[in-house]
Design a protein around this motif. Structure first.
Motif, mmCIF file in Angstrom:
data_model
loop_
_atom_site.group_PDB
_atom_site.id
_atom_site.type_symbol
_atom_site.label_atom_id
_atom_site.label_comp_id
_atom_site.label_asym_id
_atom_site.label_seq_id
_atom_site.Cartn_x
_atom_site.Cartn_y
_atom_site.Cartn_z
ATOM 1 N N ASN A 18 0.824 -1.206 0.000
ATOM 2 C CA ASN A 18 0.000 0.000 0.000
ATOM 3 C C ASN A 18 0.862 1.261 0.000
ATOM 4 O O ASN A 18 0.573 2.227 -0.717
ATOM 5 C CB ASN A 18 -0.929 -0.009 1.208
ATOM 6 C CG ASN A 18 -1.715 1.274 1.350
ATOM 7 O OD1 ASN A 18 -1.531 2.032 2.311
ATOM 8 N ND2 ASN A 18 -2.586 1.555 0.394
ATOM 9 N N ILE A 19 1.930 1.253 0.789
ATOM 10 C CA ILE A 19 2.819 2.415 0.829
ATOM 11 C C ILE A 19 3.442 2.649 -0.548
ATOM 12 O O ILE A 19 3.522 3.786 -1.030
ATOM 13 C CB ILE A 19 3.915 2.204 1.891
ATOM 14 C CG1 ILE A 19 3.279 2.150 3.291
ATOM 15 C CG2 ILE A 19 4.946 3.330 1.844
ATOM 16 C CD1 ILE A 19 4.248 1.769 4.392
ATOM 17 N N ALA A 22 0.727 3.922 -3.087
ATOM 18 C CA ALA A 22 0.192 5.261 -2.819
ATOM 19 C C ALA A 22 1.263 6.345 -2.862
ATOM 20 O O ALA A 22 0.938 7.536 -2.936
ATOM 21 C CB ALA A 22 -0.513 5.288 -1.449
ATOM 22 N N PHE A 23 2.539 5.938 -2.839
ATOM 23 C CA PHE A 23 3.612 6.933 -2.705
ATOM 24 C C PHE A 23 3.696 7.887 -3.888
ATOM 25 O O PHE A 23 4.172 9.012 -3.749
ATOM 26 C CB PHE A 23 4.960 6.233 -2.494
ATOM 27 C CG PHE A 23 6.061 7.179 -2.123
ATOM 28 C CD1 PHE A 23 6.102 7.749 -0.867
ATOM 29 C CD2 PHE A 23 7.044 7.522 -3.042
ATOM 30 C CE1 PHE A 23 7.105 8.641 -0.516
ATOM 31 C CE2 PHE A 23 8.050 8.414 -2.708
ATOM 32 C CZ PHE A 23 8.076 8.974 -1.430
ATOM 33 N N PHE A 85 -2.975 11.566 -0.185
ATOM 34 C CA PHE A 85 -1.990 10.529 0.142
ATOM 35 C C PHE A 85 -2.287 9.922 1.512
ATOM 36 O O PHE A 85 -2.231 8.696 1.688
ATOM 37 C CB PHE A 85 -0.585 11.130 0.112
ATOM 38 C CG PHE A 85 0.491 10.195 0.609
ATOM 39 C CD1 PHE A 85 0.816 9.045 -0.094
ATOM 40 C CD2 PHE A 85 1.182 10.473 1.784
ATOM 41 C CE1 PHE A 85 1.798 8.186 0.355
ATOM 42 C CE2 PHE A 85 2.167 9.620 2.246
ATOM 43 C CZ PHE A 85 2.483 8.475 1.533
ATOM 44 N N CYS A 88 -5.190 7.623 1.219
ATOM 45 C CA CYS A 88 -4.874 6.426 0.438
ATOM 46 C C CYS A 88 -3.955 5.453 1.176
ATOM 47 O O CYS A 88 -3.710 4.335 0.681
ATOM 48 C CB CYS A 88 -4.253 6.821 -0.897
ATOM 49 S SG CYS A 88 -5.437 7.582 -2.025
ATOM 50 N N THR A 89 -3.412 5.853 2.329
ATOM 51 C CA THR A 89 -2.627 4.912 3.136
ATOM 52 C C THR A 89 -3.496 4.175 4.155
ATOM 53 O O THR A 89 -2.997 3.293 4.859
ATOM 54 C CB THR A 89 -1.485 5.637 3.879
ATOM 55 O OG1 THR A 89 -2.034 6.684 4.689
ATOM 56 C CG2 THR A 89 -0.479 6.217 2.906
ATOM 57 N N GLY A 92 -3.500 0.432 4.180
ATOM 58 C CA GLY A 92 -2.374 -0.169 4.892
ATOM 59 C C GLY A 92 -2.718 -0.428 6.347
ATOM 60 O O GLY A 92 -2.401 -1.486 6.902
ATOM 61 N N ASN A 123 -5.311 -1.516 -3.854
ATOM 62 C CA ASN A 123 -3.938 -1.100 -4.146
ATOM 63 C C ASN A 123 -3.633 -1.129 -5.643
ATOM 64 O O ASN A 123 -2.911 -0.268 -6.153
ATOM 65 C CB ASN A 123 -2.953 -1.993 -3.384
ATOM 66 C CG ASN A 123 -2.881 -1.653 -1.911
ATOM 67 O OD1 ASN A 123 -2.719 -0.494 -1.549
ATOM 68 N ND2 ASN A 123 -3.021 -2.639 -1.050
#
Length: 330
Positions: A18-19, A22-23, A85, A88-89, A92, A123
């Motif tokens: 996920n990180i 989304a990064f 952002f 969107c995490t 996670g 994701n």
């Protein structure tokens, strides 16, 4: 157990996926400021935040908002991306919650698996959204050229620098994964990971061998940390009583121990109770004292707690503790 273990590992991997997925949103926010990720890390490397989790998180958020406000001609766009952002995490965090659910519920594998599949799709959608965003929100030529020049300079470090960075990132990710996996395996009670302690069935066998009545024998302190209580075992013989409590993990057994000790020795002052305590290997403790002609014993080890009482002497109780391995000959 294999399906349960699979779901735990699946969930922890999804946290890191996920990180990564989304990064790109955070990187696009930096692009709007004409700043590369490496440049951002260099500009903020000196920044320290409070150790307190909530205060530290709030201060990071304020710092990032202020950073984009100071480094962008139009702060509203990168700040909006920053907030996006953060949202969107959340998958996670959901993956982490599913890992804990799978660890605590032996029969919750199907729910955890379906949840993990749903998060995987989220994701994939996040990663796919990058291409759509870049088509709809292209950078202006001046900013794009500036970033291209900066990245060209950064690439001059050569393969050796990039290889070193990959090694560092891989080791950090592996360490993070190992810590999370170890914690969840401990919660799940996987053999060889959970703190060592005898099981309630073994205790029941020892009590029966010594003439204790265990059938339909209630426990006294079942209500302490009841949400984590997995198994109990109790036996009575004459005026003697032996109770064994087995919890999901050893995180709060010291609190259960203190609660029981305070209850059975409520007429004692804290300093007096401390005089009757013995520190056991591994930081565990045992309390033993007489009150009204009855000896009381409270002990915790790993994810288990023992309460026992006997009139006149604790000899037989100690014999049981030796038999189940909680006390050892010096």
């Amino acid at each position: 157990m294999i399906f349960r273990l699979f779901n735990i590992i699946f969930s922890i991997i999804l946290l890191q996926v996920n990180i990564c997925c989304a990064f790109w949103i955070f990187r696009e926010a930096l692009n709007l400021c004409g700043i590369t990720v490496r440049e951002f890390l260099g500009l903020t490397a000196h920044k320290a935040f409070p150790g307190n989790r909530r205060r530290g998180l709030a201060k990071r958020q304020r710092f990032l908002v202020r950073f984009f406000q100071e480094n962008s001609a139009d702060p509203s766009q990168p700040v909006r991306l920053l907030r996006t952002f953060g949202i969107c995490t959340l998958p996670g965090l959901a993956a982490l919650a599913l890992a804990l659910y799978a660890a605590r519920n032996a029969d919750g594998g199907t729910v955890a698996f379906i949840g993990n599949l749903a998060l995987l799709l989220v994701n994939i959608a996040l990663a796919y959204a990058r291409g759509i965003y870049k088509k709809r929100h292209p950078l202006d030529e001046k900013t794009a050229e500036m970033l291209l020049a900066k990245r060209g300079e950064e690439r001059k470090g050569g393969r050796k620098t990039r290889r070193r960075n990959w090694v560092v990132y891989t080791l950090a990710g592996a360490f993070f994964f190992a810590v999370l996996l170890g914690f969840h395996l401990t919660v799940a009670g996987v053999p060889g990971v959970q703190p060592k302690g005898i099981g309630h069935q073994d205790v029941n066998t020892v009590l029966n061998e010594r003439g204790f009545e265990t059938a339909n024998t209630p426990t006294t302190f079942w209500f302490y940390d009841e949400n984590k209580l997995e198994n109990v075992c109790a036996g009575v013989k004459g005026g003697a009583r032996f109770e064994f409590y087995e919890y999901m993990d050893g995180e709060s057994t010291d609190l259960v121990y203190n609660s029981i000790m305070t209850g059975v020795a409520q007429d004692m002052e804290p300093d007096e109770r401390a005089q009757h305590e013995t520190v056991l290997p591994g930081g565990n403790k045992m309390f033993a004292a007489a009150a009204g002609g009855v000896y009381h014993l409270v002990l915790y080890q790993g994810n288990t707690v023992v309460y026992a009482c006997s009139p006149g002497t604790l000899t037989e109780i100690n014999d049981i503790l030796f038999a189940i391995g909680y006390l050892k000959e010096k």
